[in-house]
Design a protein around this motif. Structure first.
Motif, PDB file in Angstrom:
ATOM      1  N   GLU A 236       0.835  -1.213   0.000  1.00 38.10           N
ATOM      2  CA  GLU A 236       0.000   0.000   0.000  1.00 38.10           C
ATOM      3  C   GLU A 236       0.866   1.258   0.000  1.00 38.10           C
ATOM      4  O   GLU A 236       0.532   2.254  -0.657  1.00 38.10           O
ATOM      5  N   LEU A 237       1.994   1.217   0.729  1.00 39.34           N
ATOM      6  CA  LEU A 237       2.915   2.351   0.731  1.00 39.34           C
ATOM      7  C   LEU A 237       3.512   2.554  -0.662  1.00 39.34           C
ATOM      8  O   LEU A 237       3.651   3.694  -1.123  1.00 39.34           O
ATOM      9  N   ALA A 238       3.848   1.455  -1.336  1.00 34.96           N
ATOM     10  CA  ALA A 238       4.405   1.544  -2.692  1.00 34.96           C
ATOM     11  C   ALA A 238       3.410   2.214  -3.637  1.00 34.96           C
ATOM     12  O   ALA A 238       3.790   3.065  -4.455  1.00 34.96           O
ATOM     13  N   SER A 239       2.129   1.852  -3.537  1.00 35.84           N
ATOM     14  CA  SER A 239       1.122   2.464  -4.414  1.00 35.84           C
ATOM     15  C   SER A 239       0.974   3.957  -4.112  1.00 35.84           C
ATOM     16  O   SER A 239       0.775   4.768  -5.019  1.00 35.84           O
ATOM     17  N   GLU A 240       1.093   4.319  -2.816  1.00 38.84           N
ATOM     18  CA  GLU A 240       1.014   5.730  -2.438  1.00 38.84           C
ATOM     19  C   GLU A 240       2.201   6.515  -3.004  1.00 38.84           C
ATOM     20  O   GLU A 240       2.045   7.638  -3.509  1.00 38.84           O
ATOM     21  N   LEU A 241       3.402   5.913  -2.932  1.00 34.86           N
ATOM     22  CA  LEU A 241       4.594   6.574  -3.480  1.00 34.86           C
ATOM     23  C   LEU A 241       4.472   6.763  -4.986  1.00 34.86           C
ATOM     24  O   LEU A 241       4.886   7.800  -5.522  1.00 34.86           O
ATOM     25  N   ILE A 242       3.910   5.773  -5.670  1.00 34.54           N
ATOM     26  CA  ILE A 242       3.717   5.879  -7.120  1.00 34.54           C
ATOM     27  C   ILE A 242       2.804   7.052  -7.440  1.00 34.54           C
ATOM     28  O   ILE A 242       3.087   7.857  -8.337  1.00 34.54           O
ATOM     29  N   ARG A 243       1.712   7.191  -6.696  1.00 31.11           N
ATOM     30  CA  ARG A 243       0.765   8.284  -6.963  1.00 31.11           C
ATOM     31  C   ARG A 243       1.402   9.653  -6.679  1.00 31.11           C
ATOM     32  O   ARG A 243       1.205  10.610  -7.422  1.00 31.11           O
ATOM     33  N   LYS A 244       2.195   9.725  -5.598  1.00 31.04           N
ATOM     34  CA  LYS A 244       2.797  10.999  -5.230  1.00 31.04           C
ATOM     35  C   LYS A 244       3.931  11.410  -6.167  1.00 31.04           C
ATOM     36  O   LYS A 244       4.161  12.597  -6.389  1.00 31.04           O
ATOM     37  N   ARG A 245       4.641  10.421  -6.684  1.00 32.26           N
ATOM     38  CA  ARG A 245       5.860  10.728  -7.460  1.00 32.26           C
ATOM     39  C   ARG A 245       5.714  10.431  -8.941  1.00 32.26           C
ATOM     40  O   ARG A 245       6.708  10.236  -9.637  1.00 32.26           O
ATOM     41  N   ILE A 246       4.502  10.363  -9.408  1.00 31.96           N
ATOM     42  CA  ILE A 246       4.278   9.936 -10.783  1.00 31.96           C
ATOM     43  C   ILE A 246       5.010  10.820 -11.802  1.00 31.96           C
ATOM     44  O   ILE A 246       5.436  10.353 -12.849  1.00 31.96           O
ATOM     45  N   SER A 247       5.224  12.099 -11.463  1.00 32.34           N
ATOM     46  CA  SER A 247       5.898  13.003 -12.416  1.00 32.34           C
ATOM     47  C   SER A 247       7.403  12.765 -12.469  1.00 32.34           C
ATOM     48  O   SER A 247       8.059  13.161 -13.433  1.00 32.34           O
ATOM     49  N   LYS A 248       7.955  12.124 -11.412  1.00 34.70           N
ATOM     50  CA  LYS A 248       9.410  11.918 -11.374  1.00 34.70           C
ATOM     51  C   LYS A 248       9.758  10.462 -11.062  1.00 34.70           C
ATOM     52  O   LYS A 248      10.801  10.177 -10.479  1.00 34.70           O
ATOM     53  N   LEU A 249       8.904   9.574 -11.484  1.00 30.59           N
ATOM     54  CA  LEU A 249       9.112   8.155 -11.170  1.00 30.59           C
ATOM     55  C   LEU A 249      10.174   7.570 -12.080  1.00 30.59           C
ATOM     56  O   LEU A 249      10.078   7.657 -13.306  1.00 30.59           O
TER      57      LEU A 249
END
Length: 343
Positions: A236-249
């Protein structure tokens, strides 16, 4: 409260417990079931045996006071696989002082030596759910008719120890696949005959997944590939990080490393929780963001490219068209025109 259980198989175990609780039990198609009387607590204990030396006992209880079950029949005791779905349990071997606490999401493989038994201790006023997969090793060997040569050496020795010459204890946290099996067992709605067939199938699945997990446990933490139930929060934390950092993933491996999982576990977790691969999840997260920016902002397509973390306007147009059947600029124009007409 100390409950002496001096019998096998499961039918006699349930009968012993019912007598100690001064209550009765019911049976249906080989499954034995008792409800706790009010002075003991709330909940139930049920058990079922299958051909070939396998059986399942489930404790779903809230006891009014601490309860110890002493399984002390003067015979070789079954090999037990204990799973704590809720609450906690304390286990020790008869004749030994070492206490093993088994907490929520934890599993333990326990085998007593000689004719010594097991002691299970339930805490008072605590909702506790324990699944116990029980295997009579000599009967099980006759059933499977296999040499077990491909199994880990310690497990081979454990299953072949039909005279209980050695003590065995191993614990860890059970896998997501086992958690799914337990949920299916709890929610199955079929009739008696179908339920017995269903539970027997699940018993073999439990054993299969447990053996795979035991062998996976032998690897270093970084090399384990089977996802544990306790690792869901990391997914769940990984999915949250993906959503937050989608512009610089940058890449999946970095996300996996940051949440403390390897790439294989991350993939398994996303498949289990979200029904898709990590790559597809990232793509869908980008598309959702792009659609929101197209419809609800005045950002240019170049600005949306940067905010969504993609390479070019042409790639933006390509993935948007694949998903929505039109270019993002046309999608925005159609949306604005529709709003204007409504107004």
């Amino acid at each position: 409260m100390l409950i002496e259980v001096k019998s096998l198989p499961i039918k006699e175990v349930i009968n012993n417990i019912a007598e100690a609780f001064e209550t009765t039990y019911e049976q249906s198609c080989g499954e034995y079931f008792l409800n706790l009387p009010e002075h003991i607590g709330k909940g139930n204990i049920r058990g079922i045996n299958f051909e070939g030396g396998m059986g399942i006992v489930q404790y779903d209880c809230i006891f009014e006071e601490e309860v110890e079950f002493h399984f002390t029949i003067n015979k070789v005791h079954p090999l037990k696989f204990l799973y704590c779905l809720e609450g906690s349990l304390e286990h020790r071997f008869e004749g030994y002082d070492d206490q093993h606490e088994i907490v929520q999401y934890q599993e333990a493989i326990v085998a007593s030596d000689l004719f010594n038994g097991h002691i299970l201790c339930f805490k008072p006023k605590t909702h506790t759910i324990i699944n116990s997969l029980e295997i009579t090793r000599n009967e099980f060997q006759k059933k499977i008719q296999c040499e077990l040569v491909t199994m880990d050496d310690k497990l081979q020795k454990l299953f072949n120890d039909i005279e209980a010459k050695e003590l065995f204890y191993h614990d860890g946290f059970y896998s997501l696949k086992l958690a799914d099996l337990f949920r299916e067992m709890q929610t199955f709605q079929g009739g008696d005959f179908l339920k017995k067939l269903f539970l027997e199938g699940k018993a073999y699945q439990m054993l299969t997944e447990q053996i795979l997990q035991y062998e996976d446990d032998l690897n270093d933490i970084s090399g384990r590939n089977i996802l544990r139930r306790t690792e869901i929060k990391q997914i769940e934390l990984a999915s949250e990080l993906i959503r937050k950092r989608i512009s610089k993933l940058d890449n999946i491996a970095e996300i996996a490393s940051e949440v403390g999982l390897n790439a294989n576990k991350l993939q398994e977790g996303f498949q289990s929780l979200y029904g898709t691969s990590v790559k597809q999840y990232i793509k869908q997260t980008r598309l959702n963001l792009i659609k929101d920016l197209v419809l609800n902002t005045e950002y240019s397509m170049s600005e949306i490219v940067d905010l969504a973390g993609i390479s070019s306007k042409s790639y933006l147009a390509k993935i948007f068209r694949e998903e929505y059947g039109t270019a993002p600029s046309d999608y925005r124009k159609h949306f604005i025109d529709s709003l204007t007409k409504k107004q």
